[in-house]
Structures are given as structure tokens and as C-alpha cells.
Write a protein that holds these residues in place. Structure first.
Motif, mmCIF file in Angstrom:
data_model
loop_
_atom_site.group_PDB
_atom_site.id
_atom_site.type_symbol
_atom_site.label_atom_id
_atom_site.label_comp_id
_atom_site.label_asym_id
_atom_site.label_seq_id
_atom_site.Cartn_x
_atom_site.Cartn_y
_atom_site.Cartn_z
ATOM 1 N N ALA A 252 0.831 -1.207 0.000
ATOM 2 C CA ALA A 252 0.000 0.000 0.000
ATOM 3 C C ALA A 252 0.869 1.261 0.000
ATOM 4 O O ALA A 252 0.545 2.243 -0.684
ATOM 5 C CB ALA A 252 -0.937 -0.002 1.205
ATOM 6 N N ILE A 253 1.967 1.252 0.746
ATOM 7 C CA ILE A 253 2.897 2.392 0.735
ATOM 8 C C ILE A 253 3.462 2.577 -0.669
ATOM 9 O O ILE A 253 3.496 3.688 -1.204
ATOM 10 C CB ILE A 253 4.046 2.202 1.751
ATOM 11 N N ASN A 254 3.903 1.494 -1.258
ATOM 12 C CA ASN A 254 4.474 1.556 -2.609
ATOM 13 C C ASN A 254 3.463 2.125 -3.597
ATOM 14 O O ASN A 254 3.791 2.985 -4.412
ATOM 15 C CB ASN A 254 4.935 0.166 -3.035
ATOM 16 N N GLN A 255 2.222 1.658 -3.533
ATOM 17 C CA GLN A 255 1.189 2.138 -4.454
ATOM 18 C C GLN A 255 0.874 3.616 -4.218
ATOM 19 O O GLN A 255 0.731 4.388 -5.163
ATOM 20 C CB GLN A 255 -0.085 1.294 -4.298
ATOM 21 N N ALA B 291 -2.940 8.415 4.678
ATOM 22 C CA ALA B 291 -4.382 8.241 4.463
ATOM 23 C C ALA B 291 -4.658 7.222 3.356
ATOM 24 O O ALA B 291 -5.541 6.371 3.485
ATOM 25 C CB ALA B 291 -5.023 9.585 4.132
ATOM 26 N N ARG B 292 -3.897 7.299 2.268
ATOM 27 C CA ARG B 292 -4.091 6.338 1.171
ATOM 28 C C ARG B 292 -3.720 4.924 1.597
ATOM 29 O O ARG B 292 -4.378 3.958 1.222
ATOM 30 C CB ARG B 292 -3.268 6.753 -0.048
ATOM 31 N N VAL B 293 -2.659 4.797 2.383
ATOM 32 C CA VAL B 293 -2.255 3.483 2.877
ATOM 33 C C VAL B 293 -3.330 2.931 3.804
ATOM 34 O O VAL B 293 -3.695 1.751 3.717
ATOM 35 C CB VAL B 293 -0.884 3.560 3.584
ATOM 36 N N ARG B 294 -3.851 3.762 4.685
ATOM 37 C CA ARG B 294 -4.903 3.329 5.610
ATOM 38 C C ARG B 294 -6.119 2.815 4.830
ATOM 39 O O ARG B 294 -6.677 1.770 5.152
ATOM 40 C CB ARG B 294 -5.316 4.480 6.526
ATOM 41 N N GLN B 295 -6.506 3.539 3.776
ATOM 42 C CA GLN B 295 -7.639 3.101 2.957
ATOM 43 C C GLN B 295 -7.350 1.769 2.282
ATOM 44 O O GLN B 295 -8.201 0.883 2.256
ATOM 45 C CB GLN B 295 -7.951 4.142 1.875
ATOM 46 N N ALA B 296 -6.152 1.612 1.754
ATOM 47 C CA ALA B 296 -5.803 0.365 1.059
ATOM 48 C C ALA B 296 -5.747 -0.809 2.024
ATOM 49 O O ALA B 296 -6.206 -1.905 1.705
ATOM 50 C CB ALA B 296 -4.466 0.523 0.339
#
Length: 133
Positions: free
Chosen positions: A85-88, A120-125
């Protein structure tokens, strides 16, 4: 052969001399190249630089994993999902036209920090990948 050279240059196409047509083609090619290079330079100038603190993100994840418990297999699966998720999320920042720097590699604070956006994006993923139990 020297007799042919003057005759070739004296030729006309639709009333235009061959020399005039060649000069016109070169001018059009130069104009097209100028337009292309200008567009390319404007695109490069519009890119912006942002930072992401990967160490803070990983520290927070490690701390939450230490509190969370669970088996080593579960922890390994959550770690793999989190790192993917971090990478994405960082890749998505790059696709938006940003040059992403790891904040540990920057010396000043002159570039915007996007760590919270990545968080926030990582949390969502990660939440989307969890099993609904």
C-alpha cells in the motif's frame, strides 16, 4: 554532371522554385520542432517536488503491530499488505506529476511534505484488504 545541376535547380513546382520549396520545408520543420520543445519544457517546469517520511510511516506501523499481537503469519501478511500500500500510494503521487523524495534524504524544508496524504491512502488500502469478519 555539371550540366544537370543548373537544370535541377531551375525546376519549378506550381510556380515555386525547388530552392524556395526546400527552404519552406525547413522553416516548417523548425517551427514544429520549436513548438514541441516549448511544450516539453513547460511540462518539465510544471512538475513539483514533494517529500514523504517513510521512516515515520514504518515506525508507526511497527508500533501498531507490536501492540496488535497475533501470529507471525498474520503479522507477515499485514506487513506485506502495508508495504504494498505504501508503494502504491507513493507511485500514485508520482503519476500526479510530482517528484517524490524520501524526506530523510532532503536537507531543507523547502518542499511540501505529503506523508499524511500517503498515510491516508495506505490506511484506505489496508482497510480495503482486510477480511470482513
Amino acid at each position: 554532371m555539371s550540366d544537370l545541376t543548373p537544370r535541377i535547380l531551375d525546376r519549378t513546382i506550381a510556380g515555386w522554385s525547388l530552392q524556395t520549396i526546400l527552404i519552406g520545408i525547413l522553416l516548417m520543420a523548425g517551427t514544429l520542432w520549436g513548438a514541441w520543445i516549448t511544450r516539453t519544457l513547460v511540462e518539465v517546469r510544471s512538475r513539483h517536488i514533494v517529500t514523504v517520511s517513510l521512516s515515520r510511516l514504518v515506525e508507526d506501523f511497527v508500533a501498531s503491530e507490536a501492540r496488535g499481537g497475533g501470529t507471525s503469519d498474520q503479522s507477515a501478511k499485514r506487513t506485506a499488505v502495508y508495504l504494498a500500500a505504501i508503494n502504491q500510494a507513493v507511485s500514485n503521487l508520482g503519476e500526479d506529476g510530482a517528484t517524490v523524495l524520501v524526506s530523510e534524504a532532503t536537507l531543507g524544508r523547502s518542499v511540501p511534505d505529503r506523508t499524511e496524504l500517503v498515510r491516508a491512502r495506505v490506511r484506505q488500502a489496508v482497510e480495503a484488504s482486510r477480511d470482513p469478519r
